[in-house]
Enzyme design. Sequence first.
Site, mmCIF file in Angstrom:
data_model
loop_
_atom_site.group_PDB
_atom_site.id
_atom_site.type_symbol
_atom_site.label_atom_id
_atom_site.label_comp_id
_atom_site.label_asym_id
_atom_site.label_seq_id
_atom_site.Cartn_x
_atom_site.Cartn_y
_atom_site.Cartn_z
ATOM 1 N N ASP A 144 -53.028 -5.276 -14.384
ATOM 2 C CA ASP A 144 -54.506 -5.713 -14.806
ATOM 3 C C ASP A 144 -55.257 -4.441 -15.001
ATOM 4 O O ASP A 144 -56.392 -4.238 -14.295
ATOM 5 C CB ASP A 144 -54.922 -6.620 -13.770
ATOM 6 N N HIS A 167 -54.632 3.214 -4.836
ATOM 7 C CA HIS A 167 -53.706 1.829 -4.726
ATOM 8 C C HIS A 167 -52.639 1.454 -5.744
ATOM 9 O O HIS A 167 -51.496 1.870 -5.157
ATOM 10 C CB HIS A 167 -54.675 0.507 -4.945
#
Lengths: 316, 316
Positions: free
Chosen positions: B10, B240
């Site tokens: 995303d 992340h």
Amino acid sequence: MGHPIYLDCDTGIDDSLAIAYLMAHPDVDLVGVGTVFGNIDAHRAARNTLDVLALGGHDHVPVAVGAEKPLAGNWDGGPAHIHGANGVGDVELPRSPREPESTAVELLLRLAREHRGRLRILAIGPLTNLARALDAEPDLPGLVESVVVMGGAAKAPGNVTPVAEANIVNDPEAADRVLSAPWPLTLVTLDVTMEHVLEEPDRAALLDADRPLPRALGQMLDVYFAFYVESFGRRCAPLHDPLAAAVAAAGATPVMAPAVPVVVDATDGPGRGQTICDLRGERVGHPPRPGARCRVVLSVDAPFAPHLLELLTRTP
Amino acid sequence: MGHPIYLDCDTGIDDSLAIAYLMAHPDVDLVGVGTVFGNIDAHRAARNTLDVLALGGHDHVPVAVGAEKPLAGNWDGGPAHIHGANGVGDVELPRSPREPESTAVELLLRLAREHRGRLRILAIGPLTNLARALDAEPDLPGLVESVVVMGGAAKAPGNVTPVAEANIVNDPEAADRVLSAPWPLTLVTLDVTMEHVLEEPDRAALLDADRPLPRALGQMLDVYFAFYVESFGRRCAPLHDPLAAAVAAAGATPVMAPAVPVVVDATDGPGRGQTICDLRGERVGHPPRPGARCRVVLSVDAPFAPHLLELLTRTP
């Protein structure tokens, strides 16, 4: 004259250690004990409590029976593989001639009024009695000084499910009620209790003591030590309830203990019974959170086992 | 010839870092990218992906648009305060002339068959596309080599709720489906990603690079660094998505990474979106648990930021 403490418990091996600690602590005035289902049924917990109190020369402390089941649903019986079939490791304690009164809620409310503004509540079992007391007397938070609860897990794993600790998961609806009431509450979680353990030499010291109470505690701990081999890889006993007692008695001082929002998962999902503690501020020292009344104890200032052992074994 | 990896993302600032890492890694063959809502909407994520790929000279990699919302409920839009209004920190990337294809599920299934038994799936957004691919092709787990997911939190706090991480809480139903499918899955949690960060000197090194992609990444990181001041007390960026990419590319080796039962909380309660990882065996080295297919990464073998920076800034 020590500080007045009302104890709510499900006696229980580590509850017995906690009661012995409270009896031995010079700054504590144990003014009453209410019992609840959990480690054992509430009636048996009262019997165990009376017998432990008698063995410790505290026959004057009132003991009252409380809830036999959680606010919602039923109770499946206590974990005999942890606390023995009788709750105290299958040790036969000398039977106190006293009988418990009824009910724990009445005893708690009476003591709260009697020691108005000074009473500390120490809850080391499911929180059913406290929730019922809040229902019976909505002003209870204003009558007491503070509440210390042994329960929950913040970052540490649970001990009943991956995220739920026994006292909370045994009655999440009650825990939700108690943790959202407007009183200063200190939650002594598995994060800290699992870090303070009695080892075999400690148990030997209890067995070698010259008084019957520490000897009985040493005997009780046999089955408890055996249960914890699965978690620790060795015979030992984490000090859940006695450490909470020490926090209530100021015999152990919380160090990492942020006041953060805490919510109890009372759904029927996989998180049921979890104490969801908002520790997102941990890297910046947990800035103050308005309205966060619950302190979550993650560490205390010193090794607790030596202090406990000293209090339990010293000659009065 | 590198190892074939399908990326589901995303894009997103840290997704852009992950894409850049995959393009730079000599052992990776990035064979396709599917996009999903999350940090930004799925169409914009595809545009960002095409532009980042073009800037890195990877105009051959197919990009397909996937899910615009979770399996259940709706999506409220991406967090512009974290990733900027356009998902890439409001940096205007040179526009690639390519357009995305449709759909991510079709692309994934085609690649799974084309690289039968060898494809690694790397998912760094909500797991909606993967869940839909499992519905469309129940034999998908047998067609791929493994799955690496950036998502969840085990002992670390969540980043959306006290216990929920963004990728999982954005579609808990999909995560539940993906984490219970019979494939070997590695979950790269906040427990490890929050421990590996880029600092200001690292961003300066990106801005000083002699190629446009690292310079653009350095620019994007400005808004991302600003967001993380609240969590870290300083400008920096936890890694992340790039760390998950490194785990998929074997550029970072998990150390503490027990295979344990993991359940996604898909209730509507306070734990919604939590990855409930059963870490109760942590004191005894996590004995093997039959049927536990999910490895929960809690640490990796080396500081990741220097490795990432080296790959992103070195002259080809």
